[in-house]
Design a protein around this motif. Sequence first.
Motif, PDB file in Angstrom:
ATOM      1  N   SER A   1      45.649  -7.151  21.621  1.00 13.58           N
ATOM      2  CA  SER A   1      45.534  -8.019  22.792  1.00 13.58           C
ATOM      3  C   SER A   1      44.087  -8.305  23.170  1.00 13.58           C
ATOM      4  CB  SER A   1      46.274  -7.401  23.989  1.00 13.58           C
ATOM      5  OG  SER A   1      45.718  -6.135  24.313  1.00 13.58           O
TER       6      SER A   1
ATOM      7  N   PHE B   1      41.834 -10.067  18.193  1.00 16.19           N
ATOM      8  CA  PHE B   1      43.283 -10.139  18.286  1.00 16.19           C
ATOM      9  C   PHE B   1      44.016  -9.643  17.044  1.00 16.19           C
ATOM     10  CE2 PHE B   1      41.285 -13.400  20.904  1.00 16.19           C
ATOM     11  CZ  PHE B   1      41.639 -12.913  22.154  1.00 16.19           C
TER      12      PHE B   1
ATOM     13  N   GLN C   1      50.111 -11.795  23.128  1.00 21.67           N
ATOM     14  CA  GLN C   1      50.055 -10.599  23.975  1.00 21.67           C
ATOM     15  C   GLN C   1      48.934 -10.703  25.006  1.00 21.67           C
ATOM     16  OE1 GLN C   1      49.713  -7.318  21.224  1.00 21.67           O
ATOM     17  NE2 GLN C   1      51.752  -7.658  20.348  1.00 21.67           N
ATOM     18  N   ALA C   2      47.841 -11.361  24.632  1.00 18.15           N
ATOM     19  CA  ALA C   2      46.716 -11.535  25.550  1.00 18.15           C
ATOM     20  C   ALA C   2      46.973 -12.637  26.571  1.00 18.15           C
ATOM     21  CB  ALA C   2      45.449 -11.858  24.765  1.00 18.15           C
TER      22      ALA C   2
END
Length: 225
Positions: free
Chosen positions: A11, A15, A193-194
């Motif tokens: 995240s 990445f 996810q980030a």
Amino acid sequence: MAERPVFLPSSTSPFVQEKTVSFKWHAGLSRAQAQRSIAELHTSAAAQAVSPLLEISSKGSDPLGIKLSAFNLTFEAPTGQRLSVESAYQGSKVFQNGDHFPDLYRASSRDAKLDERVKGRPDIQQFDFFGEVWPRQPMTAFYDWLYLQALAQHPEHLAALEGYAGFTDIAFNPQKSSACQARCAAMRLGLRQAGIWTEALAGQQAFLDALGNKRNSGAAQPSLF
């Protein structure tokens, strides 16, 4: 024994995390031998609590992984032409003497990769994708962006990737090359996810900013997609 990286989503930039895994290598050029090596790699990774994995290459056995090979993953270019990631990548290379071969956009993935005009040439100066110029550095940025843009045009594949902890490409040897389709798949999950998947793909500058890399000079170019 051999070693290959397993690519895991993260995240935080860039990445992707890489975990090197040792496994029993099955020598030979046949697809059957490659699949035996893939099975050994995934078994060794599972023993280290890294599972399930998806092999992303034309040598694998999973239909999803085969579809996601850069040879097979296609997208609609700004012209409306349908290209594979591989053909788009090879046809966008611009070399130090000015050589640029956009005719490779119309070639098959295999023919584009093996074309003698580009094969094995280390003197890449930049990339030119339908007039959008990308710097050579960061080293894999253009390839990553190209693959992710193609992947974004296949929402069914985006959803399917969510079921995996990581990704492999049995043919990828980090001692010989840098760009990798399995790495890009992990990057997709990391960006999601980030919470910046859509933002990062908005354009060249947005993507480079997400990776923590600023362009040295020149105005930012709008996305062609």
